[in-house]
Design an enzyme around this catalytic site. Sequence first.
Site, mmCIF file in Angstrom:
data_model
loop_
_atom_site.group_PDB
_atom_site.id
_atom_site.type_symbol
_atom_site.label_atom_id
_atom_site.label_comp_id
_atom_site.label_asym_id
_atom_site.label_seq_id
_atom_site.Cartn_x
_atom_site.Cartn_y
_atom_site.Cartn_z
ATOM 1 N N ASP A 32 46.928 41.274 42.123
ATOM 2 C CA ASP A 32 47.385 42.253 41.150
ATOM 3 C C ASP A 32 48.677 42.916 41.655
ATOM 4 O O ASP A 32 49.608 42.222 42.074
ATOM 5 C CB ASP A 32 46.247 43.263 40.925
ATOM 6 C CG ASP A 32 46.501 44.274 39.837
ATOM 7 O OD1 ASP A 32 46.293 43.935 38.665
ATOM 8 O OD2 ASP A 32 46.904 45.407 40.167
ATOM 9 N N ASP A 49 41.948 35.822 32.414
ATOM 10 C CA ASP A 49 42.375 37.159 32.836
ATOM 11 C C ASP A 49 42.777 37.996 31.623
ATOM 12 O O ASP A 49 43.664 37.616 30.864
ATOM 13 C CB ASP A 49 43.555 37.009 33.797
ATOM 14 C CG ASP A 49 43.837 38.262 34.597
ATOM 15 O OD1 ASP A 49 43.706 39.363 34.031
ATOM 16 O OD2 ASP A 49 44.201 38.128 35.775
ATOM 17 N N HIS A 56 40.112 38.550 35.940
ATOM 18 C CA HIS A 56 41.171 39.121 36.767
ATOM 19 C C HIS A 56 40.740 39.343 38.214
ATOM 20 O O HIS A 56 41.575 39.505 39.092
ATOM 21 C CB HIS A 56 41.625 40.461 36.162
ATOM 22 C CG HIS A 56 42.786 41.082 36.875
ATOM 23 N ND1 HIS A 56 44.029 40.483 36.945
ATOM 24 C CD2 HIS A 56 42.898 42.257 37.562
ATOM 25 C CE1 HIS A 56 44.862 41.256 37.630
ATOM 26 N NE2 HIS A 56 44.196 42.327 38.024
#
Length: 384
Positions: free
Chosen positions: A209, A335, A363
Amino acid sequence: MGICLSTESPPRRNHSKRVMNQSTASINSNSSSRWSRVRSSSGKKEKFDDAMIREHAIAAALLFQQHQQQNGGVLPFDRSTSLRHPPGGAANSKRHHGLPRSSSSRTRSVMDPLLPPQQLLNQDVNLDELETNHIVLVHGGGFGAWCWYKTIALLEECKFRVTAIDLTGSGIDLFDANSIKSLAQYVTPLTDFLEKLADGEKVILVGHDFGGACISYAMELFPSKIAKAIFIAASMLKSGQSTLDMFSQKENTNDLMRQAQKFLYANGSNLPPTAIDLDKMLLKDLLFNHSPAKDVALASVSMRPIPFPPVLEKLSVSDSNYGSVRRFYIETPDDNAIPITLQESMINESPPEKVFRLKGSDHSPFFSKPQALHKLLVEIAKIT
């Protein structure tokens, strides 16, 4: 985390030093010229759900704490108790210019339960043949070192040395996220760690991320200490680009992300936001749509606000430093936070050495696909 913003102004309201979590900011093209706010419901069902979530989270946390105590009681994860082996001296091979792709081929259920280590496919790892067996895990926005607990256990069973970093204001780091002013400040725990590595010692950096921007920053400062960099559903930026620039692309607008965002105004509503929090009621749909309920519960009581200034800061990297580190990308096709189209866009604009795809991953593959993620991390570590 993908950040979706508009140019709307904040509401003129009185705020304390720290904004209440119930004050949320959601960007909506039909709203007025203010940061629009959404209200969280507080009915009986929500209270019941919260109680159940916390009950499960406490159980998960106790198991997590027990694992830490069995490994010497070290909470920050920055001193792994796994066996330590001196890094190998093999030099980096020439980088491939193509983009070969690999996919995990195992069919697993959504829960993807942990298997006994002997059943994993990577038990034949010869650590002496690796350039380094030290893997450093860097969490994404709002997460902490706690999110890697499955990955840490699997890697250590294979005798890797593992360090999971809590960035400033994250995990168990007590600094207030609203007071973080820059990317450098946010990444300080990682850069301090790399700076203290012995001469000649190298690590494999893994960023998830927003952690992608963080490891990119570190790659520019310490290229000689990083053997490989692995981006997992991560922001992989070009020089002069901010995470906000990447995630604000019009064609990649994310309505779910907008709904989940709660902007915090610790300096007053007449000034820019200081941090971003996420609506706990939307966490599962946004980040954990394929993850086990116990991990969603753990995240719901462990996630912290994301400092806003680092998201706004434009990354400055060079070909001679950042560009000299071998990069690999792991895609997460299911995701909802960083859509696969956006991941593909980053890959095409700044091609890594090789791209992998985790089939059926949301995710957060460290929760939804821990074995498949482990397999890919080991596979990348073995690439010469």
